[in-house]
Motif scaffolding. Sequence first.
Motif, PDB file in Angstrom:
ATOM      1  N   LEU A   2      -2.555 -19.855  18.321  1.00 33.14           N
ATOM      2  CA  LEU A   2      -1.676 -19.620  17.428  1.00 33.14           C
ATOM      3  C   LEU A   2      -1.763 -17.928  17.278  1.00 33.14           C
ATOM      4  N   GLN A   3      -0.717 -17.343  16.882  1.00 30.43           N
ATOM      5  CA  GLN A   3      -0.472 -15.894  16.493  1.00 30.43           C
ATOM      6  C   GLN A   3      -0.389 -15.000  15.908  1.00 30.43           C
ATOM      7  N   LEU A   4      -1.608 -14.665  15.265  1.00 27.53           N
ATOM      8  CA  LEU A   4      -1.314 -13.523  13.910  1.00 27.53           C
ATOM      9  C   LEU A   4      -0.582 -12.439  13.855  1.00 27.53           C
ATOM     10  N   VAL A   5       0.198 -11.829  12.892  1.00 29.68           N
ATOM     11  CA  VAL A   5       0.567 -10.703  12.949  1.00 29.68           C
ATOM     12  C   VAL A   5       0.591  -9.877  11.455  1.00 29.68           C
ATOM     13  N   GLU A   6       0.200  -8.926  11.326  1.00 24.86           N
ATOM     14  CA  GLU A   6      -0.193  -8.337  10.256  1.00 24.86           C
ATOM     15  C   GLU A   6       0.768  -7.615  10.069  1.00 24.86           C
ATOM     16  N   SER A   7       1.599  -6.926   9.113  1.00 21.81           N
ATOM     17  CA  SER A   7       2.255  -6.080   8.419  1.00 21.81           C
ATOM     18  C   SER A   7       1.944  -6.177   6.951  1.00 21.81           C
ATOM     19  N   GLY A   8       2.907  -4.310   6.105  1.00 19.20           N
ATOM     20  CA  GLY A   8       2.580  -3.866   5.202  1.00 19.20           C
ATOM     21  C   GLY A   8       1.428  -2.770   4.817  1.00 19.20           C
ATOM     22  N   GLY A   9       0.697  -2.248   6.404  1.00 17.64           N
ATOM     23  CA  GLY A   9       0.431  -1.250   5.585  1.00 17.64           C
ATOM     24  C   GLY A   9       1.005   0.404   6.021  1.00 17.64           C
ATOM     25  N   GLY A  10       0.762   1.646   5.755  1.00 17.69           N
ATOM     26  CA  GLY A  10       0.992   2.604   4.777  1.00 17.69           C
ATOM     27  C   GLY A  10       0.103   3.064   4.605  1.00 17.69           C
ATOM     28  N   LEU A  11       1.113   4.166   3.797  1.00 18.25           N
ATOM     29  CA  LEU A  11       0.127   5.644   3.452  1.00 18.25           C
ATOM     30  C   LEU A  11       0.546   5.819   1.722  1.00 18.25           C
ATOM     31  N   VAL A  12      -0.461   5.820   1.196  1.00 22.68           N
ATOM     32  CA  VAL A  12      -0.493   4.827  -0.256  1.00 22.68           C
ATOM     33  C   VAL A  12      -1.413   6.274  -0.872  1.00 22.68           C
ATOM     34  N   GLN A  13      -0.530   6.623  -2.245  1.00 19.47           N
ATOM     35  CA  GLN A  13      -2.014   8.251  -2.686  1.00 19.47           C
ATOM     36  C   GLN A  13      -3.091   6.972  -3.891  1.00 19.47           C
ATOM     37  N   PRO A  14      -3.958   7.710  -3.717  1.00 19.64           N
ATOM     38  CA  PRO A  14      -5.595   6.482  -4.684  1.00 19.64           C
ATOM     39  C   PRO A  14      -4.914   6.383  -5.359  1.00 19.64           C
ATOM     40  N   GLY A  15      -5.407   4.722  -6.188  1.00 13.28           N
ATOM     41  CA  GLY A  15      -4.611   4.393  -7.331  1.00 13.28           C
ATOM     42  C   GLY A  15      -2.864   3.345  -7.379  1.00 13.28           C
ATOM     43  N   SER A  17      -1.226   0.954  -4.891  1.00  9.74           N
ATOM     44  CA  SER A  17      -1.176  -0.383  -4.317  1.00  9.74           C
ATOM     45  C   SER A  17      -0.750  -1.199  -2.951  1.00  9.74           C
ATOM     46  N   LEU A  18      -0.842  -1.908  -3.113  1.00  9.83           N
ATOM     47  CA  LEU A  18      -0.446  -2.533  -1.384  1.00  9.83           C
ATOM     48  C   LEU A  18      -0.520  -4.373  -0.744  1.00  9.83           C
ATOM     49  N   ARG A  19       0.115  -4.570  -0.624  1.00  7.54           N
ATOM     50  CA  ARG A  19       0.342  -5.957  -0.475  1.00  7.54           C
ATOM     51  C   ARG A  19       0.703  -6.085   1.347  1.00  7.54           C
ATOM     52  N   TYR A 119      -8.444 -16.561  16.434  1.00 10.42           N
ATOM     53  CA  TYR A 119      -7.685 -15.539  17.044  1.00 10.42           C
ATOM     54  C   TYR A 119      -8.230 -14.143  15.990  1.00 10.42           C
ATOM     55  N   TRP A 120      -7.894 -13.178  16.376  1.00  6.05           N
ATOM     56  CA  TRP A 120      -7.341 -11.812  15.431  1.00  6.05           C
ATOM     57  C   TRP A 120      -5.716 -11.374  15.954  1.00  6.05           C
ATOM     58  N   GLY A 121      -5.213 -10.918  14.846  1.00  3.62           N
ATOM     59  CA  GLY A 121      -4.068 -10.053  15.082  1.00  3.62           C
ATOM     60  C   GLY A 121      -4.515  -8.299  15.454  1.00  3.62           C
ATOM     61  N   LYS A 122      -3.556  -7.942  15.167  1.00  2.00           N
ATOM     62  CA  LYS A 122      -3.730  -6.118  15.830  1.00  2.00           C
ATOM     63  C   LYS A 122      -3.742  -5.291  15.308  1.00  2.00           C
ATOM     64  N   GLY A 123      -3.182  -5.872  13.813  1.00  2.00           N
ATOM     65  CA  GLY A 123      -4.047  -5.316  12.478  1.00  2.00           C
ATOM     66  C   GLY A 123      -3.029  -3.811  12.369  1.00  2.00           C
ATOM     67  N   THR A 124      -2.670  -3.472  11.295  1.00  2.00           N
ATOM     68  CA  THR A 124      -2.433  -2.692  10.276  1.00  2.00           C
ATOM     69  C   THR A 124      -2.733  -1.952   9.519  1.00  2.00           C
ATOM     70  N   LEU A 125      -2.394   0.029   9.667  1.00  2.00           N
ATOM     71  CA  LEU A 125      -3.188   0.410   9.546  1.00  2.00           C
ATOM     72  C   LEU A 125      -2.360   1.162   7.554  1.00  2.00           C
ATOM     73  N   VAL A 126      -4.063   1.417   7.214  1.00  2.00           N
ATOM     74  CA  VAL A 126      -4.088   1.737   5.808  1.00  2.00           C
ATOM     75  C   VAL A 126      -4.339   2.786   5.839  1.00  2.00           C
ATOM     76  N   THR A 127      -3.675   4.084   5.122  1.00  2.00           N
ATOM     77  CA  THR A 127      -4.119   5.284   4.651  1.00  2.00           C
ATOM     78  C   THR A 127      -3.894   5.363   3.163  1.00  2.00           C
ATOM     79  N   ILE A 128      -4.950   5.269   2.799  1.00  2.00           N
ATOM     80  CA  ILE A 128      -4.810   6.456   1.421  1.00  2.00           C
ATOM     81  C   ILE A 128      -5.603   7.333   1.348  1.00  2.00           C
TER      82      ILE A 128
END
Length: 130
Positions: A2-15, A17-19, A119-128
Amino acid sequence: QLQLVESGGGLVQPGGSLRLSCAASGGTLDYYAIGWFRQAPGKEREGVSCISIYDGATTYADSVKGRFTITKDNAKNTVYLQIDNLKPEDTAIYYCAAGANHRIPTLQAMCHLANGVDYWGKGTLVTISS
């Protein structure tokens, strides 16, 4: 495998939302539980939410209850993590992980201790940050 790929991270202001998405390939998720974990700089990894693909059961860490929602789309072989009312302390790399149903002791054990995760994905960075 199994391969897992994360997506959807990013730079977001406090308050805000992200999916986040966790897309699986190389096999069906039908026989797995999927978890979202995060690791902030200088901190230990934390399990935030897990879902059983089989029956849709979910579990959440106390620190994220009411703000995080985990869902699945069996047809797309994908699990999502909706994060609302983001806080600076949510800043982390978010990883998804899979554990076969017959290997995880309980959904809570998988989420709290990553017991049974294969199994682990490689991760996606979320910065608030403002």
